[in-house]
Scaffold this active site. Structure first.
Site, mmCIF file in Angstrom:
data_model
loop_
_atom_site.group_PDB
_atom_site.id
_atom_site.type_symbol
_atom_site.label_atom_id
_atom_site.label_comp_id
_atom_site.label_asym_id
_atom_site.label_seq_id
_atom_site.Cartn_x
_atom_site.Cartn_y
_atom_site.Cartn_z
ATOM 1 N N CYS A 84 22.030 -25.234 16.121
ATOM 2 C CA CYS A 84 21.968 -26.726 16.476
ATOM 3 C C CYS A 84 21.585 -26.998 17.837
ATOM 4 O O CYS A 84 20.587 -26.415 18.372
ATOM 5 C CB CYS A 84 23.430 -27.217 16.273
ATOM 6 S SG CYS A 84 23.447 -29.402 16.059
ATOM 7 N N HIS A 85 22.175 -27.611 18.730
ATOM 8 C CA HIS A 85 22.085 -27.575 20.236
ATOM 9 C C HIS A 85 22.270 -26.646 20.843
ATOM 10 O O HIS A 85 22.034 -26.555 21.962
ATOM 11 C CB HIS A 85 22.856 -29.095 20.646
ATOM 12 C CG HIS A 85 22.047 -30.248 20.302
ATOM 13 N ND1 HIS A 85 22.412 -30.785 19.051
ATOM 14 C CD2 HIS A 85 21.363 -31.110 20.779
ATOM 15 C CE1 HIS A 85 22.032 -31.922 18.875
ATOM 16 N NE2 HIS A 85 21.083 -32.186 20.113
#
Length: 177
Positions: A107-108
């Site tokens: 993800c991030h």
């Protein structure tokens, strides 16, 4: 499943991590036999955005001279943004990737890789909003469930965790690439 006995895996995170993106990979590597160390910019306890609390084993400042068999970087926008501002975390991640040791990022979590300047010529995936940042840092970004590039294992969202966990355990078992 691969055997990770005698392997130590670091999780680098801080407050605001995406709960499942920390807990699920940790469970997978522990089930395979690894010892897990939670590393954060501050000691004490860190808390995920959905309330999961995790005890910190050591700080990024104290851990930056250590070597680990693998590193896990969970997502969570606040977590990822704070970690990329922590010079000790950036240094620890940069040295690990430069040594071609296994690292799993979801993800991030990939934001810190741009600050560590380790993406030139690498292929990975992430949450779609990071693709421009990753490309600007020299990476080839793809929209796949899981991508592995010489031990750098990446995925997009919690939906990808089963494939991410399997590939991460496999890569840590293989060791340096």
């Amino acid at each position: 499943m691969a055997d990770l006995s005698n392997k130590t895996v670091a999780v680098i995170a801080t407050d605001g991590f995406e709960d499942s993106e920390l807990t699920s990979p940790v469970e997978a590597v522990k089930t395979a036999g690894a010892t897990v160390k939670i590393i954060a910019p501050k000691g004490g306890v860190i808390e995920g955005k959905n309330g999961t609390k995790v005890d910190v084993d050591t700080t990024t400042a104290l851990a930056k001279g250590e070597s680990f068999d693998g590193i896990i970087l969970p997502g969570g926008t606040g977590n990822a943004d704070a970690l990329r501002m922590d010079k000790d975390a950036v240094e620890l991640v940069g040295k690990h990737v430069d040594a071609y040791l296994p690292l799993g990022v979801i993800c991030h979590g990939a934001w810190i890789l741009t600050d560590a300047d380790v993406l030139k010529g690498r292929t990975l995936t992430s949450f779609p909003s990071l693709q421009t940042d990753l490309r600007n840092a020299g990476a080839t970004w793809v929209d796949d469930e899981v991508v592995c590039d010489q031990g750098l294992v990446s995925s997009r969202t919690p939906d990808d965790l089963p494939a991410f966990n399997d590939k991460l355990v496999e890569e840590i078992a293989e060791g340096q690439h």
